[in-house]
Design an enzyme around this catalytic site. Structure first.
Site, PDB file in Angstrom:
ATOM      1  N   GLU A  48       0.827  -1.207   0.000  1.00 59.98           N
ATOM      2  CA  GLU A  48       0.000   0.000   0.000  1.00 59.98           C
ATOM      3  C   GLU A  48       0.865   1.262   0.000  1.00 59.98           C
ATOM      4  O   GLU A  48       2.095   1.187   0.083  1.00 59.98           O
ATOM      5  CB  GLU A  48      -0.960  -0.051   1.203  1.00 59.98           C
ATOM      6  CG  GLU A  48      -1.894  -1.243   1.081  1.00 59.98           C
ATOM      7  CD  GLU A  48      -2.958  -1.316   2.161  1.00 59.98           C
ATOM      8  OE1 GLU A  48      -2.842  -0.618   3.187  1.00 59.98           O
ATOM      9  OE2 GLU A  48      -3.924  -2.085   1.978  1.00 59.98           O
ATOM     10  N   CYS A  57      -1.894  -4.618  -5.589  1.00 64.22           N
ATOM     11  CA  CYS A  57      -2.421  -5.870  -5.048  1.00 64.22           C
ATOM     12  C   CYS A  57      -1.371  -6.975  -5.085  1.00 64.22           C
ATOM     13  O   CYS A  57      -0.404  -6.914  -5.872  1.00 64.22           O
ATOM     14  CB  CYS A  57      -3.635  -6.316  -5.857  1.00 64.22           C
ATOM     15  SG  CYS A  57      -5.113  -5.332  -5.592  1.00 64.22           S
ATOM     16  N   GLU A  59      -1.676  -9.940  -6.310  1.00 58.78           N
ATOM     17  CA  GLU A  59      -1.652 -10.621  -7.613  1.00 58.78           C
ATOM     18  C   GLU A  59      -0.761  -9.874  -8.601  1.00 58.78           C
ATOM     19  O   GLU A  59      -0.039 -10.485  -9.392  1.00 58.78           O
ATOM     20  CB  GLU A  59      -3.068 -10.717  -8.189  1.00 58.78           C
ATOM     21  CG  GLU A  59      -4.017 -11.582  -7.379  1.00 58.78           C
ATOM     22  CD  GLU A  59      -4.767 -10.786  -6.305  1.00 58.78           C
ATOM     23  OE1 GLU A  59      -4.213  -9.802  -5.768  1.00 58.78           O
ATOM     24  OE2 GLU A  59      -5.911 -11.163  -5.995  1.00 58.78           O
ATOM     25  N   CYS A  90      -9.588  -8.800  -7.104  1.00 56.74           N
ATOM     26  CA  CYS A  90     -10.407  -7.646  -7.479  1.00 56.74           C
ATOM     27  C   CYS A  90     -10.557  -7.602  -8.999  1.00 56.74           C
ATOM     28  O   CYS A  90      -9.858  -8.320  -9.724  1.00 56.74           O
ATOM     29  CB  CYS A  90      -9.771  -6.352  -6.958  1.00 56.74           C
ATOM     30  SG  CYS A  90      -8.318  -5.827  -7.893  1.00 56.74           S
TER      31      CYS A  90
HETATM   32  N1  THU Z   1      -6.014  -6.664  -2.279  1.00 55.73           N
HETATM   33  C1  THU Z   1      -5.177  -7.533  -2.901  1.00 55.73           C
HETATM   34  O1  THU Z   1      -3.959  -7.501  -2.704  1.00 55.73           O
HETATM   35  N2  THU Z   1      -5.716  -8.438  -3.752  1.00 55.73           N
HETATM   36  C2  THU Z   1      -7.043  -8.548  -4.015  1.00 55.73           C
HETATM   37  O2  THU Z   1      -7.423  -9.361  -4.824  1.00 55.73           O
HETATM   38  C3  THU Z   1      -8.009  -7.691  -3.318  1.00 55.73           C
HETATM   39  C4  THU Z   1      -7.451  -6.632  -2.474  1.00 55.73           C
HETATM   40  C5  THU Z   1      -5.436  -5.674  -1.364  1.00 55.73           C
HETATM   41  C6  THU Z   1      -5.461  -4.255  -1.852  1.00 55.73           C
HETATM   42  C7  THU Z   1      -5.373  -3.496  -0.551  1.00 55.73           C
HETATM   43  O3  THU Z   1      -4.017  -3.361  -0.197  1.00 55.73           O
HETATM   44  C8  THU Z   1      -6.064  -4.384   0.453  1.00 55.73           C
HETATM   45  O4  THU Z   1      -6.148  -5.666  -0.152  1.00 55.73           O
HETATM   46  C9  THU Z   1      -7.458  -3.925   0.847  1.00 55.73           C
HETATM   47  O5  THU Z   1      -8.224  -3.677  -0.263  1.00 55.73           O
END
Ligand code: THU
Length: 136
Positions: A48, A57, A59, A90
Site C-alpha cells: 500500500e 495488489c 496478484e 479484485c
Molecule cells: N487486495 C489484494 O492484494 N488483492 C485482491 O485481490 C483484493 C485486495 C489488497 C489491496 C489493498 O491493499 C487491500 O487488499 C485492501 O483492499
C-alpha cells in the site's frame, strides 16, 4: 494439473508472501502465489501507499515476478486473505491475470485464514473477457 502437493506448495508461498505484505492503511494483508506455465511458483504481496490509489495488489506483484523471470503464461493463482471470507481477486487483478492465461483452464484458488478453500476458473470470475487475441 494441480496436484495436492503443488497446491500445498502454492499455499506455503502465498502465506510467506502475505507475511511480507505492507498494508498499514487497510490492515488487510494479502499473499498470492502464481503458478507459471513452466511449473515455477511466483509470490506477491499487497503493497500500500500513503497516496492510497497507488497501492498494488498481491496478484499484481506475483505477475511482475513471473514476467521478470521470463515467463508469460500462468496456470493458476492461489490467494490468501484475512478473515472468514475467501478473498477473490479484485476486478483489476482479474483483468491483469487474463493477459497471461487461458481463462477457461486457469484456476483461481482462494484460501481464508482457517485454510478453507474455494476455486473457480478465471472465465467464471471474468466471463467473456477482453484479451490479447482481440487486438489485431
Ligand atoms: N487486495 C489484494 O492484494 N488483492 C485482491 O485481490 C483484493 C485486495 C489488497 C489491496 C489493498 O491493499 C487491500 O487488499 C485492501 O483492499
Amino acid at each position: 494439473m494441480l496436484t495436492d502437493a503443488l497446491q500445498a506448495e502454492m499455499l506455503a508461498v502465498a502465506r510467506a508472501a502475505r507475511e511480507a505484505s505492507y498494508a498499514p492503511y487497510s490492515r488487510y494483508r494479502v499473499g498470492a502465489a502464481l503458478l507459471g506455465a513452466d511449473g515455477r511458483i511466483f509470490g506477491g504481496c499487497n503493497v500500500e501507499n500513503a497516496a492510497y490509489p497507488e497501492g498494488v495488489c498481491a496478484e499484481g506483484g506475483a505477475i511482475s515476478a513471473m514476467v521478470l523471470a521470463g515467463v508469460r503464461k500462468a496456470q493458476a493463482v492461489l490467494v490468501v486473505g484475512a478473515g472468514a471470507h475467501q478473498i477473490t481477486p479484485c476486478g483489476g487483478c482479474r483483468q491483469k491475470l487474463r493477459e497471461f492465461c487461458d481463462p477457461h483452464t486457469f484456476l483461481v484458488l482462494a484460501v481464508n485464514e482457517d485454510g478453507q478453500q474455494q476455486q473457480w476458473t478465471l472465465e467464471q470470475l471474468l466471463p467473456h473477457s477482453f484479451g490479447p487475441d482481440h487486438l489485431p
